[in-house]
Design an enzyme around this catalytic site. Structure first.
Site, PDB file in Angstrom:
ATOM      1  N   PRO A   2      -4.542   3.108   2.796  1.00 27.60           N
ATOM      2  CA  PRO A   2      -4.081   4.541   2.578  1.00 27.60           C
ATOM      3  C   PRO A   2      -4.737   5.050   1.202  1.00 27.60           C
ATOM      4  O   PRO A   2      -4.595   4.314   0.196  1.00 27.60           O
ATOM      5  CB  PRO A   2      -2.593   4.260   2.445  1.00 27.60           C
ATOM      6  CG  PRO A   2      -2.079   3.036   2.984  1.00 27.60           C
ATOM      7  CD  PRO A   2      -3.403   2.206   2.586  1.00 27.60           C
ATOM      8  N   GLU A   3      -5.021   6.327   1.280  1.00 26.66           N
ATOM      9  CA  GLU A   3      -5.732   7.098   0.274  1.00 26.66           C
ATOM     10  C   GLU A   3      -4.605   7.733  -0.531  1.00 26.66           C
ATOM     11  O   GLU A   3      -3.352   7.728  -0.110  1.00 26.66           O
ATOM     12  CB  GLU A   3      -6.743   7.846   0.566  1.00 26.66           C
ATOM     13  CG  GLU A   3      -7.652   7.226   1.777  1.00 26.66           C
ATOM     14  CD  GLU A   3      -9.212   7.626   1.649  1.00 26.66           C
ATOM     15  OE1 GLU A   3      -9.512   8.433   0.531  1.00 26.66           O
ATOM     16  OE2 GLU A   3     -10.230   7.275   2.449  1.00 26.66           O
ATOM     17  N   LYS A  52      -3.017   5.336  -5.924  1.00 24.13           N
ATOM     18  CA  LYS A  52      -2.458   4.762  -4.680  1.00 24.13           C
ATOM     19  C   LYS A  52      -1.240   3.928  -5.206  1.00 24.13           C
ATOM     20  O   LYS A  52      -0.969   3.057  -4.414  1.00 24.13           O
ATOM     21  CB  LYS A  52      -3.586   3.758  -4.131  1.00 24.13           C
ATOM     22  CG  LYS A  52      -4.896   4.546  -3.853  1.00 24.13           C
ATOM     23  CD  LYS A  52      -5.934   3.546  -3.254  1.00 24.13           C
ATOM     24  CE  LYS A  52      -7.107   4.258  -2.792  1.00 24.13           C
ATOM     25  NZ  LYS A  52      -8.069   3.227  -2.126  1.00 24.13           N
ATOM     26  N   ARG A 125      -4.344   1.831 -16.661  1.00 26.09           N
ATOM     27  CA  ARG A 125      -5.541   1.158 -16.108  1.00 26.09           C
ATOM     28  C   ARG A 125      -6.095   2.188 -14.915  1.00 26.09           C
ATOM     29  O   ARG A 125      -7.024   1.762 -14.302  1.00 26.09           O
ATOM     30  CB  ARG A 125      -5.118  -0.168 -15.448  1.00 26.09           C
ATOM     31  CG  ARG A 125      -4.259  -0.983 -16.504  1.00 26.09           C
ATOM     32  CD  ARG A 125      -4.176  -2.296 -15.612  1.00 26.09           C
ATOM     33  NE  ARG A 125      -3.264  -2.403 -14.457  1.00 26.09           N
ATOM     34  CZ  ARG A 125      -2.111  -2.553 -14.619  1.00 26.09           C
ATOM     35  NH1 ARG A 125      -1.330  -2.858 -15.838  1.00 26.09           N
ATOM     36  NH2 ARG A 125      -1.045  -2.496 -13.705  1.00 26.09           N
ATOM     37  N   ASN A 166     -12.080   5.157   1.212  1.00 27.91           N
ATOM     38  CA  ASN A 166     -13.385   5.390   1.583  1.00 27.91           C
ATOM     39  C   ASN A 166     -13.837   6.464   2.346  1.00 27.91           C
ATOM     40  O   ASN A 166     -15.022   6.990   2.405  1.00 27.91           O
ATOM     41  CB  ASN A 166     -13.721   4.026   2.508  1.00 27.91           C
ATOM     42  CG  ASN A 166     -15.207   3.340   2.697  1.00 27.91           C
ATOM     43  OD1 ASN A 166     -16.065   3.815   1.743  1.00 27.91           O
ATOM     44  ND2 ASN A 166     -15.365   2.941   3.478  1.00 27.91           N
ATOM     45  N   ARG A 258     -17.745  -2.444   0.242  1.00 19.80           N
ATOM     46  CA  ARG A 258     -17.191  -1.351   1.311  1.00 19.80           C
ATOM     47  C   ARG A 258     -18.287  -0.745   2.075  1.00 19.80           C
ATOM     48  O   ARG A 258     -19.358  -0.642   1.461  1.00 19.80           O
ATOM     49  CB  ARG A 258     -16.020  -0.577   0.581  1.00 19.80           C
ATOM     50  CG  ARG A 258     -14.918  -1.199  -0.026  1.00 19.80           C
ATOM     51  CD  ARG A 258     -14.093  -1.770   1.027  1.00 19.80           C
ATOM     52  NE  ARG A 258     -13.376  -0.749   1.862  1.00 19.80           N
ATOM     53  CZ  ARG A 258     -12.468   0.125   1.647  1.00 19.80           C
ATOM     54  NH1 ARG A 258     -11.956   0.071   0.435  1.00 19.80           N
ATOM     55  NH2 ARG A 258     -12.170   0.936   2.461  1.00 19.80           N
TER      56      ARG A 258
END
Length: 268
Positions: A2-3, A52, A125, A166, A258
């Site tokens: 999930p984005e 995310k 982070r 992606n 990816r």
């Protein structure tokens, strides 16, 4: 995976469903028993997302931190009638039950209880989140303009910009006619500013509609989407298909683990 828009939608949904009231929290699977016990019966003060990552802040100082990863998902069920609450199905890591709704979390990469002070450690982070109103793109630009890594890889680095997956990566680069293999140091400031502005707008649409909508109206025709029920894309998962604008076959290769998709004509 999930984005970012999905996590922001979940944060808003959970705030509406469970916020400002006591929540029953359990772990039918048994892998989150201690964490669930630490917040069970507490008032959910705030649900919010950064990239995310999803955070549920409870009364008393504990926070449930969730990262869905590749396979994590929440499913919802009605809970107003306690006699009709369904039994857990499958490996339910965490079950939340409020006054009217319940939700089951399955398959997350991370589901842990942290102290409120540790939220800042997680966020430290991460790069700026385009969906947060206080987002500052300057740190992302500073890292991109100093890097020789391909821009297609940099956009997927959550420490640079949080929330891009992606689909947004590939579609954003196409919309701005940028070769995904161009090094970060070759991206101009105007190009980055335009991409950031566009990304903010696209991800806001994603939050509002629950779908990634990236194809401009004038190009939204021809071949169907890569999956039924999904809006059309320009390049994502369209390898070998003709570009919606120039008809050149879309290409794909693996980039840092990816698949990246691009039009070799439009993005040359």
């Amino acid at each position: 995976m999930p984005e970012g828009h999905t996590l922001h939608r979940l944060a808003r949904l959970h705030q509406r469903r469970f916020g400002r009231a006591p929540v029953r929290v359990g772990s039918p699977q048994g892998r989150f028993v201690d964490g669930a016990a630490a917040v069970d019966g507490r008032i959910l003060r705030k649900s919010h997302a950064w990239g995310k990552h999803l955070f549920h802040e409870y009364d008393g100082g504990n926070t449930v931190h969730v990262h869905l990863g590749l396979y994590g998902t929440f499913t919802e069920f009605p809970a107003a009638d306690v006699d009709d609450i369904p039994d857990p199905v499958g490996q339910v890591r965490m079950r939340m039950i409020g006054a009217e709704y319940g939700t089951d979390l399955r398959g997350p990469t991370v589901c842990e209880v942290i102290a409120k002070a540790e939220i800042a450690d997680v966020i430290a982070r991460l790069g700026p989140d385009p969906l947060r109103p206080d987002a500052d793109p300057a740190p992302a630009w500073a890292r991109i303009t100093k890097s020789r890594r391909p821009i297609g890889a940099l956009l997927m680095d959550q420490s640079i910009i949080a929330g891009i997956g992606n689909v947004y990566r590939n579609e954003l680069l196409y919309r701005h006619r940028i070769d995904p293999f161009r090094p970060g140091i070759q991206i101009g400031a105007d190009e980055f500013d335009a991409m950031w502005t566009d990304l903010v707008a696209l991800m806001k649409v994603g939050v509002r509609r629950g779908k990634i909508v990236v194809v401009r109206p004038e190009d939204d025709h021809g071949a169907p989407s890569y999956r039924e029920g999904r809006p059309r894309t320009y390049v994502y998962r369209r390898a070998g298909d003709p570009c919606r604008v120039c008809s050149t076959p879309i290409r794909t290769v693996e980039l840092e683990g990816r698949n990246v998709f691009w039009c070799p004509h439009c993005q040359s």
